[in-house]
Design a protein around this motif. Structure first.
Motif, PDB file in Angstrom:
ATOM      1  N   TYR A   1     -20.942 -23.407 -52.712  1.00  0.00           N
ATOM      2  CA  TYR A   1     -22.041 -24.360 -52.552  1.00  0.00           C
ATOM      3  C   TYR A   1     -21.516 -25.718 -52.948  1.00  0.00           C
TER       4      TYR A   1
ATOM      5  N   TRP B   1     -18.818 -30.998 -61.453  1.00  0.00           N
ATOM      6  CA  TRP B   1     -18.956 -32.317 -60.856  1.00  0.00           C
ATOM      7  C   TRP B   1     -17.627 -33.003 -60.626  1.00  0.00           C
ATOM      8  N   GLY B   2     -17.567 -33.814 -59.577  1.00  0.00           N
ATOM      9  CA  GLY B   2     -16.514 -34.796 -59.460  1.00  0.00           C
ATOM     10  C   GLY B   2     -16.835 -35.962 -60.392  1.00  0.00           C
ATOM     11  N   LEU B   3     -15.917 -36.892 -60.510  1.00  0.00           N
ATOM     12  CA  LEU B   3     -16.098 -38.004 -61.443  1.00  0.00           C
ATOM     13  C   LEU B   3     -16.949 -39.135 -60.892  1.00  0.00           C
TER      14      LEU B   3
ATOM     15  N   PHE C   1     -21.847 -38.458 -56.385  1.00  0.00           N
ATOM     16  CA  PHE C   1     -21.114 -37.363 -57.017  1.00  0.00           C
ATOM     17  C   PHE C   1     -21.032 -36.191 -56.056  1.00  0.00           C
TER      18      PHE C   1
ATOM     19  N   PRO D   1     -29.628 -38.066 -61.068  1.00  0.00           N
ATOM     20  CA  PRO D   1     -28.991 -37.750 -59.778  1.00  0.00           C
ATOM     21  C   PRO D   1     -30.011 -37.099 -58.834  1.00  0.00           C
TER      22      PRO D   1
ATOM     23  N   TYR E   1     -24.682 -35.629 -54.676  1.00  0.00           N
ATOM     24  CA  TYR E   1     -25.792 -36.256 -55.358  1.00  0.00           C
ATOM     25  C   TYR E   1     -25.617 -37.783 -55.318  1.00  0.00           C
TER      26      TYR E   1
ATOM     27  N   LEU F   1     -30.381 -34.975 -55.196  1.00  0.00           N
ATOM     28  CA  LEU F   1     -29.653 -34.232 -54.167  1.00  0.00           C
ATOM     29  C   LEU F   1     -29.766 -34.952 -52.830  1.00  0.00           C
TER      30      LEU F   1
ATOM     31  N   ARG G   1     -24.060 -20.496 -61.104  1.00  0.00           N
ATOM     32  CA  ARG G   1     -24.377 -21.629 -60.239  1.00  0.00           C
ATOM     33  C   ARG G   1     -24.389 -22.947 -61.016  1.00  0.00           C
ATOM     34  N   LYS G   2     -23.588 -23.015 -62.086  1.00  0.00           N
ATOM     35  CA  LYS G   2     -23.456 -24.247 -62.836  1.00  0.00           C
ATOM     36  C   LYS G   2     -22.666 -25.239 -61.996  1.00  0.00           C
ATOM     37  N   LEU G   3     -23.174 -26.439 -61.848  1.00  0.00           N
ATOM     38  CA  LEU G   3     -22.501 -27.445 -61.038  1.00  0.00           C
ATOM     39  C   LEU G   3     -21.244 -27.945 -61.738  1.00  0.00           C
TER      40      LEU G   3
END
Lengths: 114, 113
Positions: free
Chosen positions: B32, B103-105, B89, B44, B36, B46, B99-101
């Motif tokens: 997935y 993240w990119g920076l 993001f 954030p 964001y 979606l 299902r913990k996101l």
């Protein structure tokens, strides 16, 4: 449509004080997540709850605790506050199914520790 | 180690141009991939998300392109508008991590009028 409600929106505390943040998830959402976001940083996962039980734990300091109540709202309790705890704290909620992972975020609570 | 690598860190685009933000991941268990959008002082929101069974998803001016073999995905914003100026993001999740996101920076996008 109802969104995730967080309170308070802004909070100013002194070092070593305590703070409590509240989160009211979207109705029928059964999972709540807490994130901490420093300036210019990506959100850092703190902790999550599913059906009132802790489901996952991230980089949450031992000084912090959280719980989810019977009405699914959640509270993040922060004690012995440090300057470095100043950040935006976001709560997110989701309805946990196998095929979705959509998180809906609240507006955040800005904590300033002086 | 950053599990989801996002680039560029910042981006300046002229109004009407195309904004492109790229992300790469290593964990093939991810299934997935959401994007964001975050405005200053806001949570954030979606924007659009994709699963690895499709190579592209379009919603209005926003398109996700997904390359499973390269383990890369990107966000394209067509006809960029000043109101698109925000931090974007990318993230990834899978069932095995609740299902913990991850993240990119983030990419700070500025669209000049």
């Amino acid at each position: 449509a109802a969104g995730v409600i967080q309170s308070p929106r802004h909070l100013i505390k002194e070092k070593r004080e305590t703070a409590t943040l509240k989160c009211y998830p979207i109705p029928r959402h059964d999972t709540v997540y807490w994130y901490q976001q420093g300036p210019g940083q990506d959100p850092q996962f703190l902790i999550s709850f599913y059906e009132k039980m802790q489901s996952d734990k991230g980089s949450i300091p031992d000084r912090f605790s959280a719980q989810q109540f019977s009405d699914y709202h959640s509270e993040l309790n922060m004690s012995s506050l440090e300057l470095g705890d100043s950040a935006l704290y976001f709560c997110a909620s989701s309805f946990s199914t196998v095929n979705t992972g959509e998180l809906f975020f609240g507006e955040g609570s800005r904590l300033t520790v002086l | 180690q950053q599990q989801v690598k996002q680039s560029p860190q910042s981006l300046i685009v002229q109004k009407g141009g195309i904004s492109i933000i790229n992300c790469a991941y290593e964990n093939t268990a991810f299934d997935y991939f959401p994007w964001y959008q975050q405005f200053p002082g806001k949570g954030p929101a979606l924007l659009i998300a994709i699963r690895p069974d499709v190579s592209e998803k379009k919603e209005g001016r926003f398109t996700i392109s997904f390359n499973k073999s390269a383990k890369q995905f990107s966000l394209h914003i067509m006809d960029s508008q000043p109101g698109d100026s925000a931090t974007y993001f990318c993230a990834a999740a899978y069932a095995g991590n609740n299902r913990k996101l991850i993240w990119g920076l983030g990419t700070s996008l500025a669209v000049n009028p």
